[in-house]
Enzyme design. Sequence first.
Site, short mmCIF file in Angstrom:
data_model
loop_
_atom_site.label_atom_id
_atom_site.label_comp_id
_atom_site.label_asym_id
_atom_site.label_seq_id
_atom_site.Cartn_x
_atom_site.Cartn_y
_atom_site.Cartn_z
N GLN A 101 0.86 -1.20 0.00
CA GLN A 101 0.00 0.00 0.00
C GLN A 101 0.89 1.24 0.00
OE1 GLN A 101 -3.55 0.11 2.33
NE2 GLN A 101 -3.43 -2.06 2.80
N LYS A 201 1.13 -6.53 -16.42
CA LYS A 201 -0.07 -6.93 -15.66
C LYS A 201 -0.96 -5.72 -15.40
CE LYS A 201 -0.29 -7.63 -10.69
NZ LYS A 201 0.32 -8.27 -9.53
N ARG A 203 -4.44 -4.65 -13.02
CA ARG A 203 -5.38 -5.13 -11.99
C ARG A 203 -6.54 -4.16 -11.94
NH1 ARG A 203 -4.96 -8.39 -7.24
NH2 ARG A 203 -2.70 -8.59 -7.37
N ASP A 228 7.94 -14.41 -8.30
CA ASP A 228 7.30 -13.16 -7.86
C ASP A 228 7.58 -12.97 -6.38
OD1 ASP A 228 5.90 -10.81 -8.08
OD2 ASP A 228 3.93 -11.72 -8.35
N GLY A 234 -3.45 -15.52 -4.95
CA GLY A 234 -3.00 -16.48 -5.95
C GLY A 234 -3.42 -16.08 -7.36
C1 R5P Z 1 1.91 -7.18 -6.57
O1 R5P Z 1 2.22 -6.32 -7.34
C2 R5P Z 1 2.76 -8.33 -6.17
O2 R5P Z 1 3.98 -8.37 -6.79
C3 R5P Z 1 2.00 -9.62 -6.38
O3 R5P Z 1 1.96 -9.91 -7.75
C4 R5P Z 1 0.63 -9.51 -5.83
O4 R5P Z 1 0.68 -9.04 -4.52
C5 R5P Z 1 -0.07 -10.85 -5.85
O5 R5P Z 1 -1.37 -10.74 -5.33
P1 R5P Z 1 -2.46 -11.83 -5.71
O6 R5P Z 1 -1.90 -13.17 -5.35
O7 R5P Z 1 -3.64 -11.48 -4.84
O8 R5P Z 1 -2.77 -11.69 -7.15
#
Ligand code: R5P
Length: 306
Positions: A101, A201, A203, A228, A234
């Site tokens: 955050q 990516k 989101r 990562d 996940g």
């Molecule tokens: C975010 O930018 C991190 O590098 C991870 O890719 C992320 O926190 C993964 O979150 P989730 O498993 O909820 O997709």
Amino acid sequence: MTEYVIVGSDSFSRALAKELGTQIIEVNYKKFPDNEIKPTINVDSVKKAIDKKALIVSRTDRSIPDSNKKIWEIGFITDSLIRNGMGSVDILAPYMYYARQDRPALPGEPASLAVVAKTLEDWGYSNIFTVNSHLYGKETTLQDFFSEIKIHDISVSRLFSEYLAGKDLRNPIVLGPGEGPEKMAIELSANLDCDYECLEKTRDLTNQKVSMEPPQADLQGRDLVIYDDISSSGGTIAEIYNLANERNPSRIFLALVHILTHDGIERLQNLWTYEIITTDSLMSDGPKQYTELPLVPLISDYIKAL
Ligand code: R5P
């Protein structure tokens, strides 16, 4: 080398104290029925270590992750240590709470990491040790949020590459999410002497759904290492896995520094990857259907070299 006494009661704290050849200050993690906490230190062991610096080990639990409780716990333990005569206190939080955050993403959201950083600065630490924080290798780093505290954001690429070296990888490639060349993917691929590709990516910030650009590299018959820093729900890793798996690779390894939740692990296990590899940056009990690399040797080497 900085002379630390380790503050904590779990196996990780004991192993770190052993590696550093130092004592431990035990903590009794008392909790009340309303969930208020009262971590209580062993005062006799403080007296024996009064000439050293204290290093509080803080790990949250994968089955009930609770960054909020852990931050307060650090503050309360620090207060007890100082009240009982310790002159200096530092923190080891292998998973850095709230680093994801780092800025408000939507109107009305707080700058939570800045608030956490200010609180930790007020509590008076000189050093925070962590492992591949969310801001590792980024343009804005974790250090940018602190002025008095020195941040040690330790990379675990060596740990993963040493482990993967024993897997007889065939024509491997490292895949990771990212807006461009990401430092973690660069490090791991350099150690494994192979290529890497970062998949762009996006989101959706209202429903958290992740979408990803498909890989450009030819993956046919190759061993893939999806690398990562964090896996939480996940969702990110599942998206990369599905895109990569359509291209007929050979084995798919997931190398994830911090797996934050048991639900997230279950989702990853349902993907039928060859192996899930993580670290013990979070506490986790019971039998594990994944490989957990111990962080203590890496962290103790780092501290010994200071
Ligand atoms: C975010 O930018 C991190 O590098 C991870 O890719 C992320 O926190 C993964 O979150 P989730 O498993 O909820 O997709």
